[in-house]
Write a protein that holds these residues in place. Structure first.
Motif, short mmCIF file in Angstrom:
data_model
loop_
_atom_site.label_atom_id
_atom_site.label_comp_id
_atom_site.label_asym_id
_atom_site.label_seq_id
_atom_site.Cartn_x
_atom_site.Cartn_y
_atom_site.Cartn_z
N GLU A 105 14.72 -1.14 -0.75
CA GLU A 105 15.24 -0.50 -1.96
C GLU A 105 14.26 0.53 -2.51
N ARG A 106 12.97 0.20 -2.52
CA ARG A 106 11.96 1.17 -3.00
C ARG A 106 11.94 2.41 -2.12
N ILE A 107 11.99 2.21 -0.81
CA ILE A 107 11.94 3.34 0.12
C ILE A 107 13.19 4.19 0.03
N LEU A 108 14.35 3.54 -0.02
CA LEU A 108 15.61 4.28 0.01
C LEU A 108 15.91 5.04 -1.27
N THR A 109 15.15 4.80 -2.34
CA THR A 109 15.31 5.61 -3.55
C THR A 109 14.69 6.98 -3.38
N GLN A 110 13.92 7.17 -2.31
CA GLN A 110 13.27 8.45 -2.04
C GLN A 110 13.86 9.03 -0.75
N PRO A 111 14.79 9.96 -0.85
CA PRO A 111 15.47 10.49 0.33
C PRO A 111 14.53 10.98 1.44
N SER A 112 13.39 11.51 1.07
CA SER A 112 12.48 12.02 2.10
C SER A 112 11.83 10.90 2.91
N LEU A 113 11.98 9.65 2.45
CA LEU A 113 11.40 8.52 3.17
C LEU A 113 12.46 7.66 3.85
N GLY B 2 14.13 8.21 6.57
CA GLY B 2 14.13 8.25 8.02
C GLY B 2 15.45 8.78 8.56
N LEU B 3 15.67 8.58 9.85
CA LEU B 3 16.90 9.08 10.47
C LEU B 3 18.11 8.27 10.04
N GLN B 4 17.98 6.95 10.06
CA GLN B 4 19.09 6.07 9.67
C GLN B 4 18.66 5.08 8.61
N GLY B 5 17.46 5.16 8.16
CA GLY B 5 16.91 4.20 7.22
C GLY B 5 15.63 3.63 7.81
N PRO B 6 14.82 2.98 7.00
CA PRO B 6 13.56 2.44 7.51
C PRO B 6 13.78 1.18 8.34
N THR B 7 12.86 0.95 9.26
CA THR B 7 12.78 -0.34 9.94
C THR B 7 11.73 -1.15 9.19
N ILE B 8 12.09 -2.34 8.76
CA ILE B 8 11.17 -3.14 7.95
C ILE B 8 11.04 -4.52 8.59
N SER B 9 9.79 -4.94 8.81
CA SER B 9 9.51 -6.22 9.44
C SER B 9 8.43 -6.95 8.65
N PRO B 10 8.49 -8.28 8.60
CA PRO B 10 7.43 -9.02 7.91
C PRO B 10 6.11 -8.94 8.66
N VAL B 11 5.03 -8.92 7.90
CA VAL B 11 3.67 -8.98 8.46
C VAL B 11 3.14 -10.36 8.10
N PHE B 12 2.88 -11.18 9.10
CA PHE B 12 2.46 -12.55 8.87
C PHE B 12 0.95 -12.62 8.74
N CYS B 13 0.48 -13.22 7.65
CA CYS B 13 -0.95 -13.37 7.39
C CYS B 13 -1.26 -14.87 7.29
N LYS B 14 -2.50 -15.21 7.62
CA LYS B 14 -2.91 -16.60 7.51
C LYS B 14 -4.00 -16.68 6.44
N SER B 15 -3.73 -17.47 5.41
CA SER B 15 -4.66 -17.63 4.30
C SER B 15 -4.83 -19.12 4.02
N ASP B 16 -6.06 -19.60 4.12
CA ASP B 16 -6.34 -21.03 3.92
C ASP B 16 -5.49 -21.90 4.84
N LEU C 159 4.25 8.08 0.17
CA LEU C 159 3.90 6.68 0.45
C LEU C 159 2.62 6.29 -0.27
N ARG C 160 1.68 7.19 -0.35
CA ARG C 160 0.40 6.88 -1.00
C ARG C 160 0.54 6.68 -2.50
N THR C 161 1.59 7.19 -3.11
CA THR C 161 1.75 7.02 -4.55
C THR C 161 2.15 5.59 -4.91
N ASP C 162 2.64 4.83 -3.94
CA ASP C 162 3.02 3.44 -4.16
C ASP C 162 1.79 2.58 -3.91
N ARG C 163 1.17 2.10 -4.95
CA ARG C 163 -0.09 1.36 -4.84
C ARG C 163 0.08 -0.06 -4.31
N ARG C 164 1.31 -0.47 -3.97
CA ARG C 164 1.54 -1.82 -3.46
C ARG C 164 1.51 -1.85 -1.95
#
Length: 130
Positions: free
Chosen positions: A54-62, A64-78, A104-109
């Motif tokens: 939703e954050r990406i798709l509010t910005q037409p320049s981001l 992509g061709l058909q929309g972004p590909t989004i995948s989880p990044v798995f982290c191990k903590s404790d 993309l850099r303007t999004d600090r998250r």
């Protein structure tokens, strides 16, 4: 430019020739369409893949061709596997790559494949006395 020459008779009668020709045409066309496109990858914080989309798709320049590909990044903590980031991949035209990276850099998250500031930039400014 490419030219593909084939025998009509061979395409029809020789087993496998038509399918091989199709594969060649698909590769040539895919290569032609990809010219001038770049893939940009960014790891973004978010509560879900949908929220990041939703954050990406509010910005037409981001978008992509058909929309972004989004995948989880798995982290191990404790010792616990969690998902706090989502990897986002878009294709952008060569002429828009710098604009897309700035957006993309303007999004600090998020984290970046591109650093927030290249280490060479302050070095250059220092050498210029700025």
């Amino acid at each position: 430019m490419a030219v593909l020459v084939a025998s009509r008779k061979s395409l029809i009668q020789r087993k496998g020739t038509l399918e091989a020709t199709r594969e060649i045409l698909e590769r040539l066309e895919a290569h032609r369409r990809a010219a001038g496109q770049f893939m940009v990858t960014s790891n973004m914080r978010g509560s879900s893949a949908e929220e990041v989309a939703e954050r990406i798709l509010t910005q037409p320049s981001l978008s992509g061709l058909q929309g972004p590909t989004i995948s989880p990044v798995f982290c191990k903590s404790d010792g616990i596997v969690t998902v706090a980031y989502y990897s986002m991949v878009i294709c952008v035209p060569k002429m828009a790559i710098n604009k897309s990276i700035r957006r993309l850099r303007t999004d600090r998250r998020q984290t970046y494949i591109y650093d927030e500031e290249t280490p060479r930039w302050p070095e250059l400014l220092s050498k210029l006395g700025l």
